[in-house]
Design an enzyme around this catalytic site. Structure first.
Site, short mmCIF file in Angstrom:
data_model
loop_
_atom_site.label_atom_id
_atom_site.label_comp_id
_atom_site.label_asym_id
_atom_site.label_seq_id
_atom_site.Cartn_x
_atom_site.Cartn_y
_atom_site.Cartn_z
N SER A 159 -79.64 -39.74 61.38
CA SER A 159 -80.27 -38.58 60.74
C SER A 159 -81.78 -38.71 60.56
O SER A 159 -82.40 -37.86 59.93
CB SER A 159 -79.61 -38.33 59.39
OG SER A 159 -79.61 -39.53 58.65
N THR A 218 -81.86 -37.85 55.21
CA THR A 218 -83.31 -37.99 55.29
C THR A 218 -83.79 -39.17 54.48
O THR A 218 -83.29 -39.40 53.38
CB THR A 218 -83.96 -36.72 54.68
OG1 THR A 218 -83.64 -35.63 55.50
CG2 THR A 218 -85.45 -36.86 54.54
N THR A 238 -87.14 -37.02 59.04
CA THR A 238 -85.74 -36.69 59.34
C THR A 238 -85.58 -36.09 60.73
O THR A 238 -86.53 -35.52 61.29
CB THR A 238 -85.22 -35.68 58.30
OG1 THR A 238 -83.82 -35.48 58.47
CG2 THR A 238 -85.90 -34.33 58.43
N ARG A 255 -84.82 -24.62 64.09
CA ARG A 255 -84.63 -24.72 62.63
C ARG A 255 -85.51 -25.85 62.06
O ARG A 255 -85.58 -26.94 62.59
CB ARG A 255 -83.17 -24.98 62.33
CG ARG A 255 -82.83 -25.11 60.83
CD ARG A 255 -82.86 -26.54 60.36
NE ARG A 255 -82.33 -26.68 59.00
CZ ARG A 255 -82.39 -27.80 58.31
NH1 ARG A 255 -82.93 -28.89 58.82
NH2 ARG A 255 -81.91 -27.86 57.09
N VAL A 256 -86.16 -25.56 60.96
CA VAL A 256 -86.97 -26.56 60.25
C VAL A 256 -86.41 -26.68 58.84
O VAL A 256 -86.11 -25.66 58.20
CB VAL A 256 -88.45 -26.13 60.23
CG1 VAL A 256 -89.27 -27.02 59.31
CG2 VAL A 256 -89.04 -26.17 61.65
N GLY A 257 -86.28 -27.88 58.37
CA GLY A 257 -85.73 -28.10 57.03
C GLY A 257 -86.82 -28.25 55.98
O GLY A 257 -87.96 -27.82 56.16
N ASP A 258 -86.44 -28.87 54.88
CA ASP A 258 -87.38 -29.03 53.76
C ASP A 258 -88.35 -30.19 53.95
O ASP A 258 -89.44 -30.19 53.35
CB ASP A 258 -86.58 -29.28 52.47
CG ASP A 258 -85.71 -30.54 52.59
OD1 ASP A 258 -84.98 -30.67 53.61
OD2 ASP A 258 -85.75 -31.40 51.70
N THR A 314 -83.47 -34.92 49.58
CA THR A 314 -82.62 -35.12 50.74
C THR A 314 -81.45 -34.15 50.61
O THR A 314 -81.16 -33.67 49.53
CB THR A 314 -82.12 -36.58 50.83
OG1 THR A 314 -81.28 -36.72 51.98
CG2 THR A 314 -81.35 -36.98 49.59
N GLY A 315 -80.82 -33.85 51.74
CA GLY A 315 -79.69 -32.94 51.68
C GLY A 315 -80.01 -31.64 52.38
O GLY A 315 -80.94 -31.57 53.20
N GLY A 365 -81.60 -28.76 53.55
CA GLY A 365 -82.99 -28.33 53.40
C GLY A 365 -83.15 -26.90 52.94
O GLY A 365 -84.05 -26.58 52.16
#
Ligand code: ASP
Length: 325
Positions: A83, A186, A204, A214-217, A237-238, A240
Site C-alpha cells: 500500500s 498509508t 501511499t 483517483r487521488v486520496g487524502d 490513514t485509511g 482518503g
C-alpha cells in the site's frame, strides 16, 4: 431606507467583529508535561523500521525534515508492503499511481499526486516544496518534474505480489473500486526535534483498485497531513475520501490549537467522520497527532490501527483505541 439598512448591516458587521467568537471548545491554557522531545511517530507497524531510519537521521543530522523524508523512504521500497510505493496494489486498470506530501512546521509544504514510475514520491514532494513556487504537482506534470530534477523513472511493472493480487481481484471484482476496511496502510510520519521544530510526511499507493485518476487524502495538505510549529502535527490513514471530507489533519491541529489534547482531537475527528458517513461500518480511518510539547494521541474508526513511537527512552508499537470495538 436603503441607506439605513446598509448602515445597520455595516454597523452589525463591525460590532460582530468586536465580539468574542462563541466557543464550544476546551480552554486554551492548560498544563503540559515537559521533556518528551524529540519524538517520531508513524502509522502502522511498518512505522517501526521507518522510525528507526528517521531516528538515526535525526540523531546524526538534527534535521527533522530529512528525518521524516528518509524514514518513509524505507516503506516506499519495502517489497512486502502493498500500500506504499511502486510495489503497491494498482488501480483498476492495473497501473500503480502514487500520492505523497511533506510539510514543515513553518508552513512550507509540497506534494505530488497521481504520479507514476517514481520510486520515492516523498522526495519528489520535497522537491516541489523546495524547488518550485507551487505546493502540488500531479500526474504527467509531476512525472516530467521528476525527470527535470534528475530522478530516474522506474519501469512500469507490477511487483510479483501486486500482480497476483490484481489478477485475483479481476476475477471477482466486476471492475468495481472497493471501499472496505482493509486495503489501506498509508505511512504517515510526524516528528518533533529537541527544539520543538516539527515536520511530517505521508506517502501511499492509495486505495487498491481505485478508479484511474483517483487521488486520496495523503497528498492533500490539511487532509492527510498538517504541521504547524505553533501547535502540533497530525496525519491520517485509511479511506482518503472520508478523511478529505472532514479536512482531518487540519481539523486535529486546529482543535489542538484550541487546547484539546492530541488524543481528544483525534477522537473528535473520528466522531465527525462517523457523523458524516452513514456507511461508517465499512470504513476504516485512523489519525495520529502530536502537540508541540511532545504529547501524542491516536484514534481510529475500527479496531486494528497501531502506530510506532520512537523517543529517547523507548521504541514501541502502540495499539490505538477505536470507536468500534
Ligand atoms: N489514505 C490512503 C488513500 O485514501 C489509503 C491508505 O491509507 O492506504 O489513498
Amino acid at each position: 431606507m436603503k441607506g439605513r439598512r446598509k448602515f445597520l448591516k455595516k454597523s452589525l458587521l463591525s460590532t460582530s467583529l468586536l465580539l468574542p467568537i462563541a466557543s464550544h471548545t476546551k480552554p486554551i491554557f492548560r498544563e503540559y508535561p515537559a521533556g518528551v522531545k524529540p519524538m517520531i511517530l508513524s502509522t502502522w507497524n511498518h512505522g517501526m523500521p521507518a522510525n528507526d531510519k528517521a531516528w538515526q537521521v535525526l540523531s546524526e543530522t538534527g534535521n527533522i525534515v530529512d528525518a521524516v523524508e528518509e524514514g518513509v523512504k524505507v516503506t516506499e521500497i519495502d517489497l512486502d508492503n502493498l500500500s506504499v510505493g511502486l510495489q503497491g496494489l494498482p488501480d483498476r486498470e492495473g497501473i500503480v499511481t502514487l500520492d505523497a506530501s511533506i510539510m514543515k512546521g513553518t508552513g512550507e509544504c509540497g506534494s505530488v499526486a497521481f504520479v507514476r514510475q517514481v520510486k520515492h514520491p516523498i522526495t519528489l514532494a520535497r522537491k516541489v516544496m523546495e524547488n518550485t513556487p507551487h505546493v502540488m504537482l500531479a500526474g504527467e506534470g509531476a512525472r516530467q518534474f521528476a525527470i527535470k530534477e534528475g530522478i530516474p523513472l522506474e519501469e512500469e511493472v507490477l511487483s510479483r505480489k501486486a500482480e497476483k493480487a490484481y489478477q485475483e481481484w479481476k476475477k471477482k471484482a466486476n471492475y468495481q473500486p472497493i471501499i472496505n476496511i482493509e486495503n489501506h496502510d498509508t505511512i504517515g510520519m510526524i516528528g518533533i526535534d529537541a527544539e520543538g521544530k516539527m515536520a511530517g510526511s505521508c506517502t501511499t499507493s492509495g486505495l487498491a483498485y481505485k478508479m484511474h485518476g483517483r487521488v486520496g487524502d495523503s497528498p492533500i495538505i490539511g487532509a492527510g497531513l498538517y504541521v504547524d510549529d505553533e501547535v502540533g502535527a497530525a496525519t491520517a490513514t485509511g479511506l482518503g475520501e472520508a478523511v478529505i471530507r472532514i479536512c482531518g489533519a487540519f481539523l486535529i491541529v486546529e482543535l489542538m490549537r484550541q487546547g484539546w489534547t492530541p488524543q481528544e482531537a483525534c477522537e473528535e475527528a473520528v466522531r465527525r467522520m462517523i457523523q458524516k458517513h452513514p456507511d461508517i461500518a465499512d470504513i476504516q480511518a485512523g489519525f495520529l497527532a502530536i502537540n508541540k510539547e511532545g504529547e501524542h494521541g491516536a484514534y481510529a474508526v475500527q479496531p486494528g490501527f497501531n502506530y510506532a513511537k520512537h523517543s529517547t527512552n523507548e521504541k514501541i508499537l502502540i495499539d490505538a483505541k477505536s470507536s468500534f470495538k
